[in-house]
Scaffold this active site. Structure first.
Site, PDB file in Angstrom:
ATOM      1  N   PHE A  81      49.040  47.307  48.214  1.00  0.00           N
ATOM      2  CA  PHE A  81      47.672  47.553  48.688  1.00  0.00           C
ATOM      3  C   PHE A  81      47.432  49.036  48.980  1.00  0.00           C
ATOM      4  CE2 PHE A  81      46.207  43.281  49.290  1.00  0.00           C
ATOM      5  CZ  PHE A  81      47.278  42.527  49.726  1.00  0.00           C
ATOM      6  N   LYS A  85      40.353  53.996  49.596  1.00  0.00           N
ATOM      7  CA  LYS A  85      39.418  53.058  48.952  1.00  0.00           C
ATOM      8  C   LYS A  85      37.945  53.315  49.259  1.00  0.00           C
ATOM      9  CE  LYS A  85      38.966  49.842  52.618  1.00  0.00           C
ATOM     10  NZ  LYS A  85      38.283  48.603  52.899  1.00  0.00           N
ATOM     11  N   SER A 125      40.125  46.006  41.468  1.00  0.00           N
ATOM     12  CA  SER A 125      38.764  45.814  41.978  1.00  0.00           C
ATOM     13  C   SER A 125      37.796  45.513  40.845  1.00  0.00           C
ATOM     14  CB  SER A 125      38.327  47.103  42.694  1.00  0.00           C
ATOM     15  OG  SER A 125      36.944  47.062  42.990  1.00  0.00           O
ATOM     16  N   TYR A 150      37.479  56.806  42.751  1.00  0.00           N
ATOM     17  CA  TYR A 150      38.164  55.631  43.306  1.00  0.00           C
ATOM     18  C   TYR A 150      38.297  54.568  42.216  1.00  0.00           C
ATOM     19  CZ  TYR A 150      38.617  50.997  45.162  1.00  0.00           C
ATOM     20  OH  TYR A 150      39.016  49.706  45.349  1.00  0.00           O
ATOM     21  N   LYS A 154      41.694  52.871  39.941  1.00  0.00           N
ATOM     22  CA  LYS A 154      42.015  51.454  39.728  1.00  0.00           C
ATOM     23  C   LYS A 154      42.203  51.188  38.234  1.00  0.00           C
ATOM     24  CE  LYS A 154      42.171  50.055  43.926  1.00  0.00           C
ATOM     25  NZ  LYS A 154      43.499  49.729  44.502  1.00  0.00           N
ATOM     26  N   TYR A 177      39.430  42.281  42.935  1.00  0.00           N
ATOM     27  CA  TYR A 177      38.665  41.707  44.050  1.00  0.00           C
ATOM     28  C   TYR A 177      37.182  41.950  43.858  1.00  0.00           C
ATOM     29  CZ  TYR A 177      43.121  42.940  46.369  1.00  0.00           C
ATOM     30  OH  TYR A 177      44.436  43.131  46.705  1.00  0.00           O
ATOM     31  N   LEU A 200      28.804  47.016  53.587  1.00  0.00           N
ATOM     32  CA  LEU A 200      27.683  46.294  54.199  1.00  0.00           C
ATOM     33  C   LEU A 200      28.067  45.516  55.447  1.00  0.00           C
ATOM     34  CD1 LEU A 200      24.715  45.325  54.018  1.00  0.00           C
ATOM     35  CD2 LEU A 200      25.552  43.390  52.658  1.00  0.00           C
TER      36      LEU A 200
HETATM   37  C1  WQD Z   1      27.329  45.968  49.131  1.00  0.00           C
HETATM   38  C2  WQD Z   1      25.815  45.960  49.006  1.00  0.00           C
HETATM   39  C3  WQD Z   1      24.815  48.115  48.905  1.00  0.00           C
HETATM   40  C4  WQD Z   1      25.830  49.344  52.962  1.00  0.00           C
HETATM   41  C5  WQD Z   1      32.404  48.616  47.330  1.00  0.00           C
HETATM   42  C6  WQD Z   1      33.371  49.179  46.337  1.00  0.00           C
HETATM   43  C7  WQD Z   1      34.295  48.100  45.869  1.00  0.00           C
HETATM   44  C8  WQD Z   1      34.948  47.485  47.057  1.00  0.00           C
HETATM   45  C9  WQD Z   1      33.896  46.921  48.012  1.00  0.00           C
HETATM   46  C10 WQD Z   1      37.043  48.558  47.507  1.00  0.00           C
HETATM   47  C11 WQD Z   1      25.302  47.000  48.025  1.00  0.00           C
HETATM   48  C12 WQD Z   1      24.375  47.376  50.156  1.00  0.00           C
HETATM   49  C13 WQD Z   1      25.722  48.599  51.808  1.00  0.00           C
HETATM   50  C14 WQD Z   1      24.658  49.676  53.705  1.00  0.00           C
HETATM   51  C15 WQD Z   1      23.336  48.494  52.084  1.00  0.00           C
HETATM   52  N1  WQD Z   1      35.733  48.441  47.746  1.00  0.00           N
HETATM   53  N2  WQD Z   1      24.498  48.187  51.386  1.00  0.00           N
HETATM   54  N3  WQD Z   1      23.448  49.229  53.228  1.00  0.00           N
HETATM   55  O1  WQD Z   1      29.390  48.849  46.907  1.00  0.00           O
HETATM   56  O2  WQD Z   1      29.523  46.361  46.338  1.00  0.00           O
HETATM   57  O3  WQD Z   1      31.623  47.646  46.694  1.00  0.00           O
HETATM   58  O4  WQD Z   1      33.077  48.026  48.397  1.00  0.00           O
HETATM   59  O5  WQD Z   1      37.715  47.956  46.730  1.00  0.00           O
HETATM   60  O6  WQD Z   1      35.249  48.683  45.022  1.00  0.00           O
HETATM   61  O7  WQD Z   1      32.636  49.637  45.229  1.00  0.00           O
HETATM   62  O8  WQD Z   1      30.158  47.138  48.628  1.00  0.00           O
HETATM   63  O9  WQD Z   1      29.588  46.758  50.982  1.00  0.00           O
HETATM   64  O10 WQD Z   1      29.313  49.100  50.026  1.00  0.00           O
HETATM   65  O11 WQD Z   1      27.723  47.318  49.361  1.00  0.00           O
HETATM   66  O12 WQD Z   1      22.230  48.123  51.682  1.00  0.00           O
HETATM   67  O13 WQD Z   1      24.700  50.348  54.767  1.00  0.00           O
HETATM   68  O14 WQD Z   1      25.260  46.285  50.266  1.00  0.00           O
HETATM   69  O15 WQD Z   1      23.698  48.799  48.340  1.00  0.00           O
HETATM   70  O16 WQD Z   1      24.192  46.441  47.355  1.00  0.00           O
HETATM   71  P1  WQD Z   1      30.061  47.534  47.072  1.00  0.00           P
HETATM   72  P2  WQD Z   1      29.228  47.636  49.826  1.00  0.00           P
END
Ligand code: WQD
Length: 338
Positions: A81, A85, A125, A150, A154, A177, A200
């Site tokens: 792991f 990230k 990922s 990043y 991967k 993932y 998020l």
């Molecule tokens: C999810 C959705 C944002 C924050 C990333 C990496 C991926 C993995 C998981 C490591 C999107 C929206 C988010 C906020 C928002 N990481 N959002 N306001 O981008 O799908 O994936 O994290 O392995 O590789 O790319 O995840 O949680 O950042 O965003 O509106 O404050 O939530 O636009 O649509 P993401 P996320």
């Protein structure tokens, strides 16, 4: 059997250590504590009552990795792991990502290729797919040019493993993932973002607990039913269990190829607004958010085709989005109470 978990004090790593111990494996953790703390070690022990072995070391030190494998020459499998990230940070500091994520992988593999048998599980990922053309996304979906350093680490990491497996005794499973969220239901371990959460769900729970004023929703003008992006949110405990299933597949020599690839998701797409609604349900209170501009690099929609994980790996998610949100909320309240 002794299993090495690198990054074993991290978010997914710690949950996987718990599930390995639950299945009777002896676990040795390597972690440099750059994105975790020894409190996580205590959390693991509080859950299972079993002490993993902990070796604090940085995998960027080739000699340290060599010394580790001299000391622990009885490791039957490795779940890797340990990596940086944060997508955004990788854009502003690419060399940190290329050095940390790739040199550590190379030094690990250099030790494993010396062995007569080596079983390697790699944390990959869904980001390798970029904006996939066909949704739900299967493992056969084309790899798209990475949207961040990043994501590139991967993709390159997967290629390194495939090349090395061809000329060594290493058998590997690459686990791609989707979006890991939630926490162990004991609330002894969970996600510990450093600084302002980029992802998020930790931002939602920190807003719910009053640490953040409101959530900024990055765009509601996407071509989706409610205009916000769709993702496949997977409970971290389901994800951890998938790692044990994959490891056992290699240990029991059930793998069909030297390198196998599995998408790990629920197969269900949820929009940002649906996640917010789910949180309002579990927290029992209205949630403050504001729609703002899109975030650079976000894909519109991504959720997993789970046929291969279900049918070949023999694993599927058991926990719902709501259960994941409830566990994330319970964890946030526990962290606040500390
Ligand atoms: C999810 C959705 C944002 C924050 C990333 C990496 C991926 C993995 C998981 C490591 C999107 C929206 C988010 C906020 C928002 N990481 N959002 N306001 O981008 O799908 O994936 O994290 O392995 O590789 O790319 O995840 O949680 O950042 O965003 O509106 O404050 O939530 O636009 O649509 P993401 P996320």
């Amino acid at each position: 059997m002794k299993i090495l978990v690198t990054g074993g004090l991290g978010f997914i790593g710690s949950h996987t250590v718990v599930e390995l111990q639950n299945k009777g494996f002896e676990v040795v953790i390597i972690d440099n504590l750059s994105n975790s703390s020894e409190a996580v070690f205590k959390g693991i022990v509080a859950i299972t009552g079993k002490q993993p072995i902990f070796e604090k070391l940085d995998l960027r030190g080739k000699a340290s990795v060599q010394d580790f494998f001299k000391k622990h020459d009885d490791v039957s499998g490795v779940i890797h792991f340990a990596a940086s990230k944060a997508v955004g940070e990788s854009v502003t500091n690419p060399l940190l990502y290329y050095e940390n994520n790739l040199s550590s992988l190379v030094y690990l593999l250099q030790e494993l290729e010396k062995k007569e048998e080596a079983n390697f599980i790699f944390s990959s990922s869904c980001t390798v797919y970029g904006q996939a053309d066909v949704i739900p996304i299967a493992e056969t979906a084309p790899i798209k040019p990475a949207m961040s350093p990043y994501g590139n680490t991967k993709q390159i990491g997967e290629e390194i493993i495939i090349d090395v497996a061809k000329v060594s005794a290493i058998n590997a499973i690459l686990l791609r993932y989707f979006n890991p969220i939630g926490a162990h239901d004991s609330a002894e371990i969970g996600e510990l973002p450093i600084g302002v959460p980029q992802n998020l769900v930790p931002f939602i729970t920190q807003t719910g607990i009053g640490l953040r004023k409101e959530l900024l929703v990055y765009g509601n003008d996407y071509p989706t039913p409610d205009g916000t992006c769709i993702r496949d949110y997977i409970h971290v405990v389901d994800l951890a269990k998938a790692h044990v299933v994959a490891l056992q597949r290699l240990l029991n020599k059930k793998n069909l190829d030297k390198v196998e690839i599995f998408n790990l998701g629920s197969g269900v797409g949820s929009s940002v607004l649906e996640v917010i609604t789910s949180f309002e349900k579990v927290s029992g209170k209205p949630f403050p958010y504001k729609i703002v501009d899109r975030r650079e690099g976000d894909v519109t929609k991504a959720y997993a085709n789970t046929d291969k994980a279900n049918g070949v790996l023999g694993w599927k998610t058991q926990l719902s989005l709501e259960e994941a949100m409830a566990s994330a909320w319970k964890w946030e309240q526990k962290v606040k109470a500390k």
